[in-house]
Design a protein around this motif. Structure first.
Motif, PDB file in Angstrom:
ATOM      1  N   PHE A 193       0.799  -1.224   0.000  1.00 45.54           N
ATOM      2  CA  PHE A 193       0.000   0.000   0.000  1.00 45.54           C
ATOM      3  C   PHE A 193       0.834   1.278   0.000  1.00 45.54           C
ATOM      4  O   PHE A 193       0.319   2.350  -0.250  1.00 45.54           O
ATOM      5  CB  PHE A 193      -0.950   0.018   1.198  1.00 45.54           C
ATOM      6  N   LYS A 194       2.099   1.165   0.310  1.00 44.23           N
ATOM      7  CA  LYS A 194       2.975   2.341   0.313  1.00 44.23           C
ATOM      8  C   LYS A 194       4.214   1.974  -0.492  1.00 44.23           C
ATOM      9  O   LYS A 194       4.094   1.389  -1.547  1.00 44.23           O
ATOM     10  CB  LYS A 194       3.322   2.723   1.748  1.00 44.23           C
TER      11      LYS A 194
ATOM     12  N   THR B 149      -8.985  -4.425   2.861  1.00 42.36           N
ATOM     13  CA  THR B 149      -8.357  -3.159   3.245  1.00 42.36           C
ATOM     14  C   THR B 149      -8.830  -2.035   2.332  1.00 42.36           C
ATOM     15  O   THR B 149      -9.126  -0.929   2.793  1.00 42.36           O
ATOM     16  CB  THR B 149      -6.824  -3.282   3.208  1.00 42.36           C
ATOM     17  N   LEU B 150      -8.946  -2.314   1.043  1.00 44.53           N
ATOM     18  CA  LEU B 150      -9.387  -1.292   0.091  1.00 44.53           C
ATOM     19  C   LEU B 150     -10.836  -0.865   0.324  1.00 44.53           C
ATOM     20  O   LEU B 150     -11.238   0.217  -0.099  1.00 44.53           O
ATOM     21  CB  LEU B 150      -9.202  -1.788  -1.337  1.00 44.53           C
ATOM     22  N   GLU B 151     -11.624  -1.702   1.004  1.00 40.77           N
ATOM     23  CA  GLU B 151     -13.007  -1.347   1.317  1.00 40.77           C
ATOM     24  C   GLU B 151     -13.100  -0.348   2.467  1.00 40.77           C
ATOM     25  O   GLU B 151     -14.130   0.291   2.653  1.00 40.77           O
ATOM     26  CB  GLU B 151     -13.803  -2.605   1.691  1.00 40.77           C
ATOM     27  N   ASN B 152     -12.023  -0.199   3.222  1.00 39.13           N
ATOM     28  CA  ASN B 152     -12.001   0.707   4.355  1.00 39.13           C
ATOM     29  C   ASN B 152     -12.013   2.148   3.843  1.00 39.13           C
ATOM     30  O   ASN B 152     -11.215   2.504   2.975  1.00 39.13           O
ATOM     31  CB  ASN B 152     -10.739   0.440   5.179  1.00 39.13           C
TER      32      ASN B 152
ATOM     33  N   ASP C 188      -9.033   6.979  -1.245  1.00 42.84           N
ATOM     34  CA  ASP C 188      -8.329   7.785  -2.242  1.00 42.84           C
ATOM     35  C   ASP C 188      -7.264   7.007  -3.007  1.00 42.84           C
ATOM     36  O   ASP C 188      -6.664   7.538  -3.937  1.00 42.84           O
ATOM     37  CB  ASP C 188      -7.684   9.003  -1.574  1.00 42.84           C
ATOM     38  N   LEU C 189      -7.030   5.765  -2.618  1.00 41.96           N
ATOM     39  CA  LEU C 189      -6.042   4.948  -3.323  1.00 41.96           C
ATOM     40  C   LEU C 189      -6.612   4.441  -4.636  1.00 41.96           C
ATOM     41  O   LEU C 189      -7.807   4.190  -4.749  1.00 41.96           O
ATOM     42  CB  LEU C 189      -5.620   3.757  -2.468  1.00 41.96           C
ATOM     43  N   ASN C 190      -5.747   4.279  -5.595  1.00 39.42           N
ATOM     44  CA  ASN C 190      -6.160   3.731  -6.882  1.00 39.42           C
ATOM     45  C   ASN C 190      -6.237   2.213  -6.734  1.00 39.42           C
ATOM     46  O   ASN C 190      -5.211   1.529  -6.641  1.00 39.42           O
ATOM     47  CB  ASN C 190      -5.143   4.131  -7.952  1.00 39.42           C
TER      48      ASN C 190
END
Length: 96
Positions: free
Chosen positions: A32-33, A60-63, A68-70
């Motif tokens: 993620f980073k 995690t992406l559902e949080n 704002d992450l792609n």
């Protein structure tokens, strides 16, 4: 609905209990980073399994904190990282 499906997959596969917190944080940072993953973490993640890895990334992406992450970029990075783990695990160790 997807959140409940992901939670169910995580529960059924014991994804939340198979990996130590330090390795979870290391993998999270790499996906993620920006960061690298140690060989020990790589081994732990491969033992966790692809289903758990993919589902935990999707969950995690559902949080809302990560809205704002792609998503496409993160999923692609997750797949690339997984494939790199497999290559590292499958590659023969250099002779001593």
């Amino acid at each position: 609905m997807a959140m409940k499906e992901n939670d169910q997959i995580i529960k059924e596969n014991n994804c939340g209990t198979k990996m130590g917190l330090l390795y979870v944080l290391e993998a999270f940072t790499a996906i993620f980073k920006i960061g690298s993953i140690s060989n020990n973490c790589c081994s732990e993640l491969v033992m966790l399994g692809k289903v758990c890895n993919s589902t935990l990334v999707k969950r995690t992406l559902e949080n809302p904190l990560f809205k704002d992450l792609n998503t496409v970029t993160i999923i692609a990075k997750s797949i690339e990282t997984w494939n790199n783990f497999l290559a590292l695990i499958d590659s023969p160790s250099p002779s001593a």
